[in-house]
Design a protein around this motif. Structure first.
Motif, PDB file in Angstrom:
ATOM      1  N   GLU A 121      32.238  40.671  53.381  1.00 27.70           N
ATOM      2  CA  GLU A 121      31.963  40.669  51.950  1.00 27.70           C
ATOM      3  C   GLU A 121      32.738  39.562  51.236  1.00 27.70           C
ATOM      4  OE1 GLU A 121      31.067  45.338  50.910  1.00 27.70           O
ATOM      5  OE2 GLU A 121      33.116  44.596  50.629  1.00 27.70           O
ATOM      6  N   ILE A 122      32.218  39.102  50.118  1.00 31.58           N
ATOM      7  CA  ILE A 122      32.983  38.244  49.222  1.00 31.58           C
ATOM      8  C   ILE A 122      33.731  39.148  48.252  1.00 31.58           C
ATOM      9  CG2 ILE A 122      32.844  36.585  47.316  1.00 31.58           C
ATOM     10  CD1 ILE A 122      30.544  35.235  48.769  1.00 31.58           C
ATOM     11  N   VAL A 123      35.063  39.065  48.275  1.00 35.07           N
ATOM     12  CA  VAL A 123      35.870  39.934  47.414  1.00 35.07           C
ATOM     13  C   VAL A 123      36.374  39.220  46.166  1.00 35.07           C
ATOM     14  CG1 VAL A 123      36.554  41.445  49.319  1.00 35.07           C
ATOM     15  CG2 VAL A 123      37.992  39.464  48.732  1.00 35.07           C
ATOM     16  N   GLU A 124      36.371  37.866  46.193  1.00 32.26           N
ATOM     17  CA  GLU A 124      36.750  37.106  45.001  1.00 32.26           C
ATOM     18  C   GLU A 124      36.049  35.757  45.044  1.00 32.26           C
ATOM     19  OE1 GLU A 124      40.610  36.097  42.181  1.00 32.26           O
ATOM     20  OE2 GLU A 124      40.878  37.192  44.056  1.00 32.26           O
ATOM     21  N   TYR A 125      35.622  35.302  43.865  1.00 31.08           N
ATOM     22  CA  TYR A 125      34.794  34.092  43.780  1.00 31.08           C
ATOM     23  C   TYR A 125      35.066  33.420  42.449  1.00 31.08           C
ATOM     24  CZ  TYR A 125      30.401  31.342  43.960  1.00 31.08           C
ATOM     25  OH  TYR A 125      29.472  30.336  44.004  1.00 31.08           O
ATOM     26  N   GLY A 126      35.277  32.116  42.459  1.00 29.74           N
ATOM     27  CA  GLY A 126      35.497  31.428  41.203  1.00 29.74           C
ATOM     28  C   GLY A 126      35.882  29.980  41.400  1.00 29.74           C
ATOM     29  N   GLU A 127      36.148  29.299  40.309  1.00 25.91           N
ATOM     30  CA  GLU A 127      36.604  27.918  40.373  1.00 25.91           C
ATOM     31  C   GLU A 127      37.938  27.874  41.114  1.00 25.91           C
ATOM     32  OE1 GLU A 127      36.692  26.325  36.447  1.00 25.91           O
ATOM     33  OE2 GLU A 127      34.553  26.680  36.085  1.00 25.91           O
ATOM     34  N   ALA A 128      38.100  26.860  41.957  1.00 27.07           N
ATOM     35  CA  ALA A 128      39.221  26.832  42.890  1.00 27.07           C
ATOM     36  C   ALA A 128      40.572  26.981  42.205  1.00 27.07           C
ATOM     37  CB  ALA A 128      39.181  25.546  43.716  1.00 27.07           C
ATOM     38  N   GLU A 129      40.848  26.170  41.212  1.00 26.79           N
ATOM     39  CA  GLU A 129      42.159  26.227  40.568  1.00 26.79           C
ATOM     40  C   GLU A 129      42.382  27.543  39.837  1.00 26.79           C
ATOM     41  OE1 GLU A 129      45.175  24.550  40.575  1.00 26.79           O
ATOM     42  OE2 GLU A 129      44.131  23.835  42.343  1.00 26.79           O
TER      43      GLU A 129
ATOM     44  N   MET B  10      31.294  44.437  41.486  1.00 29.52           N
ATOM     45  CA  MET B  10      31.764  43.085  41.204  1.00 29.52           C
ATOM     46  C   MET B  10      32.033  42.946  39.708  1.00 29.52           C
ATOM     47  SD  MET B  10      32.471  40.155  42.725  1.00 29.52           S
ATOM     48  CE  MET B  10      31.497  39.824  44.203  1.00 29.52           C
ATOM     49  N   ILE B  11      33.275  42.686  39.346  1.00 28.77           N
ATOM     50  CA  ILE B  11      33.681  42.475  37.963  1.00 28.77           C
ATOM     51  C   ILE B  11      33.683  40.981  37.683  1.00 28.77           C
ATOM     52  CG2 ILE B  11      35.480  42.886  36.247  1.00 28.77           C
ATOM     53  CD1 ILE B  11      34.227  45.424  37.383  1.00 28.77           C
ATOM     54  N   GLN B  12      33.096  40.561  36.561  1.00 28.99           N
ATOM     55  CA  GLN B  12      33.007  39.136  36.241  1.00 28.99           C
ATOM     56  C   GLN B  12      33.613  38.847  34.878  1.00 28.99           C
ATOM     57  OE1 GLN B  12      29.267  37.325  37.040  1.00 28.99           O
ATOM     58  NE2 GLN B  12      29.785  35.380  36.098  1.00 28.99           N
ATOM     59  N   GLU B  13      34.401  37.767  34.834  1.00 32.29           N
ATOM     60  CA  GLU B  13      34.945  37.259  33.581  1.00 32.29           C
ATOM     61  C   GLU B  13      34.796  35.751  33.609  1.00 32.29           C
ATOM     62  OE1 GLU B  13      39.351  36.945  31.885  1.00 32.29           O
ATOM     63  OE2 GLU B  13      38.612  39.019  31.859  1.00 32.29           O
ATOM     64  N   GLY B  14      33.855  35.219  32.834  1.00 29.27           N
ATOM     65  CA  GLY B  14      33.526  33.802  32.932  1.00 29.27           C
ATOM     66  C   GLY B  14      32.884  33.516  34.277  1.00 29.27           C
ATOM     67  N   THR B  15      33.433  32.543  34.999  1.00 25.78           N
ATOM     68  CA  THR B  15      32.915  32.218  36.333  1.00 25.78           C
ATOM     69  C   THR B  15      33.712  32.903  37.438  1.00 25.78           C
ATOM     70  OG1 THR B  15      34.322  30.240  36.424  1.00 25.78           O
ATOM     71  CG2 THR B  15      32.083  29.954  35.568  1.00 25.78           C
TER      72      THR B  15
END
Length: 327
Positions: free
Chosen positions: A234-242, A311-316
């Motif tokens: 599974e993908i557990v976290e996803y976002g812009e690298a920095e 999946m919780i999302q805040e922005g990207t």
């Protein structure tokens, strides 16, 4: 025109487990279990996690070396599994190339460099011998090798030079996407920065997109625009690298960063202890109930074992964790 080159939607790969003479199916290994991600034109997405997380299986589905159990993969908005054989040959496979982890085993030791780099051109184009030779020399120069190297065999090169040859072979057909499977992990530390800088320079020069498979977070941080952290399929976290490196939300991401000796923001406090995970990753044949990470999570609560987190999302920035709910 969309900025999205490739999009994976809810892709899954299950391997049946059989038993007995009749090969009766008794279960399924959930190697990749309902993950989604996007790769933009000219950008890098990295899939990160321990061995067995499903990173390479996901990459193999992009390369069509593995067939999905479920899901959709779109390339420039088109479903690649609806392509005809001729469309795959002309519109997809030449534009999606790969560089493997080990530069020693990924080349035929009996072939000279000119033939190794030329092979994709011979198979996929109608270029003349003269045109192919010119193209080979051009690509070798782009990756920092000399024209005299065309007559050498792989064993006559160092590891870093062999990986440059592998990159040259991947670029022969002017691809849009290159899958990099642990591209520097087999190289000496002193050579890794050279290859990573080469890859970034080529990306900028040719507007290449990269899908990087890696576990070394220093490499990932240097190469990536977007990061997907994988655990047990599974993908557990996803976002812009920095953003992910500066503000990791998932306990697993925090543990990976801690183990890699990349500092977390609060690590400036000398009393902060490194995060050490207990045990090993469970089997994908029988993943834990609830949150799959709860058996190793230092912050697990009762609900973590009972309820699958959404999946919780805040922005990207996206994360699958009960601890983040209501953020």
């Amino acid at each position: 025109m969309s900025d999205i080159l490739l999009e994976a939607r809810n892709i899954k790969k299950y391997y049946p487990v059989t038993k007995g003479i009749l090969q009766r199916t008794i279960g399924q290994v959930r190697a990749v279990d309902d993950i989604s991600f996007e790769i933009e034109n000219g950008k890098t997405l990295s899939l990160v996690g321990e061995s067995g997380a499903g990173k390479t299986t996901a990459a193999n589905m992009i390369l069509m070396l593995e067939r999905m159990t479920e899901g959709t993969i779109l390339f420039e908005g088109n479903d690649i599994y609806k392509f005809s054989k001729s469309q795959l040959k002309t519109d997809y496979r030449p534009r999606v190339q790969s560089v493997q982890q080990n530069p020693w085993s990924s080349m035929n030791p009996r072939m000279r460099v000119r033939d190794i780099v030329a092979e994709p051109l011979v198979v996929n184009t109608k270029m003349t011998k003269k045109e192919i030779r010119e193209r080979v020399l051009e690509i070798l120069a782009q990756v920092g090798l000399e024209s005299r190297h065309v007559d050498y065999y792989p064993h006559e090169f160092s590891g870093g030079q062999r990986q440059r040859i592998a990159v040259a072979r991947a670029l022969a057909l002017n691809p849009s996407l290159v899958v990099l499977d642990e591209p520097v992990s087999a190289l000496d530390v002193s050579i890794r920065a050279q290859i990573m800088n080469l890859l970034k320079d080529l990306q900028e020069q040719f507007n290449l997109s990269y899908l990087v498979i890696a576990h070394n977070l220093a490499t990932v941080r240097f190469m990536s625009h977007t990061v997907a952290i994988m655990y047990l399929g599974e993908i557990v976290e996803y976002g812009e690298a920095e953003e992910v490196f500066q503000h990791p939300w998932h306990p697993y991401t925090r543990a990976l960063i801690s183990a890699s000796m990349l500092s977390l923001p609060e690590d400036e406090d000398e009393n902060v202890q490194p995060i050490i995970l207990s045990g090993e990753m469970p089997s994908p044949l029988n993943p834990p109930s609830g949150c799959r990470f709860h058996t190793r999570c230092p912050e697990a609560r009762e609900e973590c074992a009972l309820k699958v987190p959404g999946m919780i999302q805040e922005g990207t920035h996206r994360v699958k964790c009960h601890r983040i709910t209501g953020r």
